[in-house]
Design a protein around this motif. Structure first.
Motif, PDB file in Angstrom:
ATOM      1  N   LEU A 171       5.155   5.449 -10.554  1.00  0.00           N
ATOM      2  CA  LEU A 171       5.205   4.067 -11.030  1.00  0.00           C
ATOM      3  C   LEU A 171       3.784   3.655 -11.448  1.00  0.00           C
ATOM      4  CD1 LEU A 171       7.361   1.761 -11.220  1.00  0.00           C
ATOM      5  CD2 LEU A 171       6.417   0.890  -9.078  1.00  0.00           C
ATOM      6  N   PRO A 172       3.652   3.046 -12.636  1.00  0.00           N
ATOM      7  CA  PRO A 172       2.318   2.583 -13.041  1.00  0.00           C
ATOM      8  C   PRO A 172       1.767   1.561 -12.046  1.00  0.00           C
ATOM      9  CG  PRO A 172       3.835   2.578 -14.905  1.00  0.00           C
ATOM     10  CD  PRO A 172       4.668   2.818 -13.683  1.00  0.00           C
ATOM     11  N   LEU A 173       0.499   1.668 -11.752  1.00  0.00           N
ATOM     12  CA  LEU A 173      -0.121   0.734 -10.816  1.00  0.00           C
ATOM     13  C   LEU A 173      -0.072  -0.704 -11.319  1.00  0.00           C
ATOM     14  CD1 LEU A 173      -3.210   2.749  -9.527  1.00  0.00           C
ATOM     15  CD2 LEU A 173      -1.289   1.877  -8.162  1.00  0.00           C
ATOM     16  N   ASP A 174      -0.193  -0.892 -12.619  1.00  0.00           N
ATOM     17  CA  ASP A 174      -0.108  -2.249 -13.176  1.00  0.00           C
ATOM     18  C   ASP A 174       1.230  -2.881 -12.848  1.00  0.00           C
ATOM     19  OD1 ASP A 174      -2.624  -1.989 -14.189  1.00  0.00           O
ATOM     20  OD2 ASP A 174      -1.989  -1.561 -16.254  1.00  0.00           O
ATOM     21  N   THR A 175       2.290  -2.094 -12.974  1.00  0.00           N
ATOM     22  CA  THR A 175       3.630  -2.585 -12.658  1.00  0.00           C
ATOM     23  C   THR A 175       3.773  -2.834 -11.167  1.00  0.00           C
ATOM     24  OG1 THR A 175       4.573  -1.357 -14.528  1.00  0.00           O
ATOM     25  CG2 THR A 175       6.097  -2.072 -12.808  1.00  0.00           C
ATOM     26  N   PHE A 176       3.306  -1.874 -10.356  1.00  0.00           N
ATOM     27  CA  PHE A 176       3.425  -1.975  -8.906  1.00  0.00           C
ATOM     28  C   PHE A 176       2.663  -3.188  -8.375  1.00  0.00           C
ATOM     29  CE2 PHE A 176       1.799  -0.901  -4.643  1.00  0.00           C
ATOM     30  CZ  PHE A 176       3.004  -0.720  -3.973  1.00  0.00           C
ATOM     31  N   ASN A 177       1.473  -3.442  -8.899  1.00  0.00           N
ATOM     32  CA  ASN A 177       0.630  -4.534  -8.380  1.00  0.00           C
ATOM     33  C   ASN A 177       1.022  -5.913  -8.905  1.00  0.00           C
ATOM     34  OD1 ASN A 177      -1.082  -2.894  -6.788  1.00  0.00           O
ATOM     35  ND2 ASN A 177      -2.249  -2.279  -8.603  1.00  0.00           N
ATOM     36  N   ASP A 178       1.844  -5.961  -9.925  1.00  0.00           N
ATOM     37  CA  ASP A 178       2.292  -7.241 -10.500  1.00  0.00           C
ATOM     38  C   ASP A 178       3.358  -7.832  -9.575  1.00  0.00           C
ATOM     39  OD1 ASP A 178       3.346  -9.353 -11.933  1.00  0.00           O
ATOM     40  OD2 ASP A 178       3.354  -8.282 -13.842  1.00  0.00           O
ATOM     41  N   VAL A 179       3.014  -8.911  -8.888  1.00  0.00           N
ATOM     42  CA  VAL A 179       3.921  -9.472  -7.882  1.00  0.00           C
ATOM     43  C   VAL A 179       5.258  -9.881  -8.464  1.00  0.00           C
ATOM     44  CG1 VAL A 179       3.082 -11.847  -8.119  1.00  0.00           C
ATOM     45  CG2 VAL A 179       3.986 -11.055  -5.909  1.00  0.00           C
ATOM     46  N   SER A 180       5.303 -10.154  -9.767  1.00  0.00           N
ATOM     47  CA  SER A 180       6.572 -10.570 -10.384  1.00  0.00           C
ATOM     48  C   SER A 180       7.620  -9.469 -10.366  1.00  0.00           C
ATOM     49  CB  SER A 180       6.329 -11.038 -11.820  1.00  0.00           C
ATOM     50  OG  SER A 180       5.924  -9.960 -12.651  1.00  0.00           O
ATOM     51  N   HIS A 181       7.178  -8.225 -10.204  1.00  0.00           N
ATOM     52  CA  HIS A 181       8.133  -7.112 -10.130  1.00  0.00           C
ATOM     53  C   HIS A 181       8.688  -6.921  -8.717  1.00  0.00           C
ATOM     54  CE1 HIS A 181       7.712  -5.603 -14.230  1.00  0.00           C
ATOM     55  NE2 HIS A 181       6.404  -5.797 -14.125  1.00  0.00           N
ATOM     56  N   GLY A 182       8.036  -7.486  -7.745  1.00  0.00           N
ATOM     57  CA  GLY A 182       8.582  -7.495  -6.394  1.00  0.00           C
ATOM     58  C   GLY A 182       8.321  -6.260  -5.560  1.00  0.00           C
ATOM     59  N   TYR A 183       7.525  -5.311  -6.063  1.00  0.00           N
ATOM     60  CA  TYR A 183       7.304  -4.089  -5.291  1.00  0.00           C
ATOM     61  C   TYR A 183       6.224  -4.264  -4.233  1.00  0.00           C
ATOM     62  CZ  TYR A 183       9.873  -2.277  -9.298  1.00  0.00           C
ATOM     63  OH  TYR A 183      10.804  -2.080 -10.267  1.00  0.00           O
ATOM     64  N   LEU A 184       5.218  -5.067  -4.529  1.00  0.00           N
ATOM     65  CA  LEU A 184       4.141  -5.337  -3.586  1.00  0.00           C
ATOM     66  C   LEU A 184       4.059  -6.853  -3.384  1.00  0.00           C
ATOM     67  CD1 LEU A 184       1.850  -4.042  -1.916  1.00  0.00           C
ATOM     68  CD2 LEU A 184       0.329  -4.425  -3.883  1.00  0.00           C
ATOM     69  N   VAL A 185       4.518  -7.307  -2.233  1.00  0.00           N
ATOM     70  CA  VAL A 185       4.566  -8.741  -1.924  1.00  0.00           C
ATOM     71  C   VAL A 185       3.863  -8.956  -0.589  1.00  0.00           C
ATOM     72  CG1 VAL A 185       6.060 -10.711  -1.446  1.00  0.00           C
ATOM     73  CG2 VAL A 185       6.738  -9.025  -3.181  1.00  0.00           C
ATOM     74  N   ASN A 186       2.891  -9.847  -0.591  1.00  0.00           N
ATOM     75  CA  ASN A 186       2.095 -10.108   0.612  1.00  0.00           C
ATOM     76  C   ASN A 186       1.481  -8.810   1.158  1.00  0.00           C
ATOM     77  OD1 ASN A 186       2.678 -12.889   0.563  1.00  0.00           O
ATOM     78  ND2 ASN A 186       4.614 -12.546   1.668  1.00  0.00           N
ATOM     79  N   ASP A 187       1.067  -7.961   0.203  1.00  0.00           N
ATOM     80  CA  ASP A 187       0.404  -6.688   0.524  1.00  0.00           C
ATOM     81  C   ASP A 187       1.308  -5.738   1.311  1.00  0.00           C
ATOM     82  OD1 ASP A 187      -1.838  -5.163  -0.008  1.00  0.00           O
ATOM     83  OD2 ASP A 187      -2.830  -5.683   1.882  1.00  0.00           O
ATOM     84  N   CYS A 188       2.609  -5.927   1.149  1.00  0.00           N
ATOM     85  CA  CYS A 188       3.600  -5.102   1.870  1.00  0.00           C
ATOM     86  C   CYS A 188       4.540  -4.439   0.866  1.00  0.00           C
ATOM     87  CB  CYS A 188       4.380  -5.972   2.853  1.00  0.00           C
ATOM     88  SG  CYS A 188       5.676  -5.092   3.756  1.00  0.00           S
ATOM     89  N   CYS A 189       4.905  -3.175   1.124  1.00  0.00           N
ATOM     90  CA  CYS A 189       5.834  -2.450   0.237  1.00  0.00           C
ATOM     91  C   CYS A 189       6.676  -1.486   1.062  1.00  0.00           C
ATOM     92  CB  CYS A 189       5.072  -1.708  -0.855  1.00  0.00           C
ATOM     93  SG  CYS A 189       3.866  -0.527  -0.220  1.00  0.00           S
ATOM     94  N   LEU A 190       7.732  -0.992   0.439  1.00  0.00           N
ATOM     95  CA  LEU A 190       8.672  -0.120   1.144  1.00  0.00           C
ATOM     96  C   LEU A 190       9.116   1.001   0.194  1.00  0.00           C
ATOM     97  CD1 LEU A 190      10.461   0.348   3.703  1.00  0.00           C
ATOM     98  CD2 LEU A 190      12.207  -1.061   2.586  1.00  0.00           C
ATOM     99  N   PHE A 191       8.893   2.238   0.622  1.00  0.00           N
ATOM    100  CA  PHE A 191       9.331   3.419  -0.139  1.00  0.00           C
ATOM    101  C   PHE A 191      10.468   4.114   0.614  1.00  0.00           C
ATOM    102  CE2 PHE A 191       4.869   2.747  -1.195  1.00  0.00           C
ATOM    103  CZ  PHE A 191       4.898   2.786  -2.583  1.00  0.00           C
ATOM    104  N   GLY A 192      11.202   4.962  -0.078  1.00  0.00           N
ATOM    105  CA  GLY A 192      12.298   5.679   0.565  1.00  0.00           C
ATOM    106  C   GLY A 192      12.651   6.947  -0.162  1.00  0.00           C
ATOM    107  N   VAL A 193      13.550   7.726   0.465  1.00  0.00           N
ATOM    108  CA  VAL A 193      13.954   9.015  -0.113  1.00  0.00           C
ATOM    109  C   VAL A 193      15.356   9.384   0.351  1.00  0.00           C
ATOM    110  CG1 VAL A 193      12.906  10.323   1.797  1.00  0.00           C
ATOM    111  CG2 VAL A 193      13.285  11.448  -0.407  1.00  0.00           C
ATOM    112  N   GLU A 194      16.081  10.047  -0.528  1.00  0.00           N
ATOM    113  CA  GLU A 194      17.357  10.688  -0.192  1.00  0.00           C
ATOM    114  C   GLU A 194      17.235  12.167  -0.510  1.00  0.00           C
ATOM    115  OE1 GLU A 194      20.667   7.157  -0.891  1.00  0.00           O
ATOM    116  OE2 GLU A 194      20.437   8.723  -2.414  1.00  0.00           O
ATOM    117  N   VAL A 195      17.700  12.989   0.422  1.00  0.00           N
ATOM    118  CA  VAL A 195      17.572  14.437   0.282  1.00  0.00           C
ATOM    119  C   VAL A 195      18.939  15.076   0.494  1.00  0.00           C
ATOM    120  CG1 VAL A 195      16.391  16.503   1.102  1.00  0.00           C
ATOM    121  CG2 VAL A 195      15.244  14.281   1.223  1.00  0.00           C
ATOM    122  N   PHE A 196      19.416  15.754  -0.519  1.00  0.00           N
ATOM    123  CA  PHE A 196      20.705  16.439  -0.412  1.00  0.00           C
ATOM    124  C   PHE A 196      20.483  17.934  -0.626  1.00  0.00           C
ATOM    125  CE2 PHE A 196      21.626  12.094  -1.769  1.00  0.00           C
ATOM    126  CZ  PHE A 196      22.495  11.708  -0.762  1.00  0.00           C
TER     127      PHE A 196
END
Length: 315
Positions: free
Chosen positions: A137-162
């Motif tokens: 993910l581009p950092l510009d997109t990730f850091n733009d709060v309007s996208h909702g990925y980084l809010v109040n300096d908090c973020c959440l990643f995940g994974v599914e493995v089959f």
């Protein structure tokens, strides 16, 4: 990206990846990071705790400012890594379909990232223990709060493995010409006392087993007209595999050496495990003493296998 939309992007040095959003959380592991800005200044690479999926151990590898060695500057780099492989057998291979996620805290949806080919399977092995996206993910997109990925300096990643379990069997087929010990000679004494059908002893050619089958008074359209002679595959009785043989069946002329023989080739199977000739030799010729086939109530029948399949199964 609007809710429910999906898009395919290509960053030049990587394969195309697809991004889409969904409400369903990742099935196997989530990594929540608080004080993300401090973490990104502290480490180049963050490795998550170990989790289990598909019978194997894994972890996420996150580069908060991109994996610079892989030209990931200006992006978040995120990978799935297999760990604790020391107990796996030599030459191990694990085939995996996986998806990586980041949570959109505004839309309450997870941005899913995977190969553009949704059915793409990655092969993890001793020389390649990590797969993922250098330009997750581009950092510009990730850091733009309007996208909702980084809010109040908090973020959440995940994974599914089959993990795709390797349960396939390998069938190896070859044809051997002129195999060793390829002829069975069956000397039938008291021929006149035989039942409707009679089998020879079993003989082995190139790891496959065979018998000769004789109908003294014929069968099928040779019944009461000729002796019927067949080759029978013993392997097909207990196997769904097919076995090939090119063979010659022979009744020996014990006086004049004018043997009667016929050649055939056939793929034997459970439903058709015998093949040969219903009219192999007319009964009137068989019983004519001057022709030498039946001497002192003894008949000599032979099967000669000229080519045979060799079938091996590997788990």
């Amino acid at each position: 990206m609007k809710s429910g939309d999906s898009a395919t992007t290509n960053f030049g040095d990587e394969l195309s990846i697809t991004r889409s959003k969904r409400h369903l959380p990742p099935s196997h592991y989530m990594l929540k990071i608080e004080s993300y800005s401090i973490l990104s200044e502290t480490v180049e690479k963050y490795e998550s705790g170990v989790f289990e999926a598909g019978g194997h151990k894994w972890r996420l590898s996150l580069y908060p400012k991109g994996n610079k060695k892989m030209n990931g500057t200006g992006h978040i780099s995120l990978y799935l890594a297999i760990v604790e492989t020391e107990n796996l057998p030599l030459g191990w291979e694990i085939y995996v379909n996986f998806k990586l996620f980041v949570f959109d805290q505004i839309q309450d949806k997870y941005l899913t990232t995977h190969d553009a080919d949704d059915s793409s399977i990655k092969r993890f092995h001793d020389m390649k223990t990590e797969w993922g996206f250098t330009k997750f993910l581009p950092l510009d997109t990730f850091n733009d709060v309007s996208h909702g990925y980084l809010v109040n300096d908090c973020c959440l990643f995940g994974v599914e493995v089959f993990v795709h379990k390797h349960s396939a069997k390998l069938e190896c087929v070859s044809i051997t010409k002129k195999p060793d010990n390829c002829t069975l000679t069956w000397k039938i004494e008291n021929f006149s006392a035989l039942d409707e059908e009679s089998y020879s002893q079993e003989f082995t050619v190139a790891d496959s087993q065979w018998k000769i089958l004789v109908y003294p008074k014929g069968n099928s359209n040779g019944k009461a007209k000729a002796i019927s002679v067949y080759l029978c595959s013993c392997n097909c009785l207990l196997s769904d595999l097919k076995y090939f043989a090119k063979f010659k069946l022979r009744i020996r002329d014990q006086i004049n050496k004018n043997h009667v023989e016929n050649t055939a080739k056939h793929w034997f199977s459970k439903s058709l495990k015998t093949w040969g000739f219903s009219k192999f030799l007319l009964l009137e010729n068989l019983n004519d003493a001057s022709k030498g086939f039946l001497v002192n109530d003894t008949l000599i029948v032979e099967a000669e296998i000229m080519a045979v399949s060799n079938i091996k199964l590997f788990a």
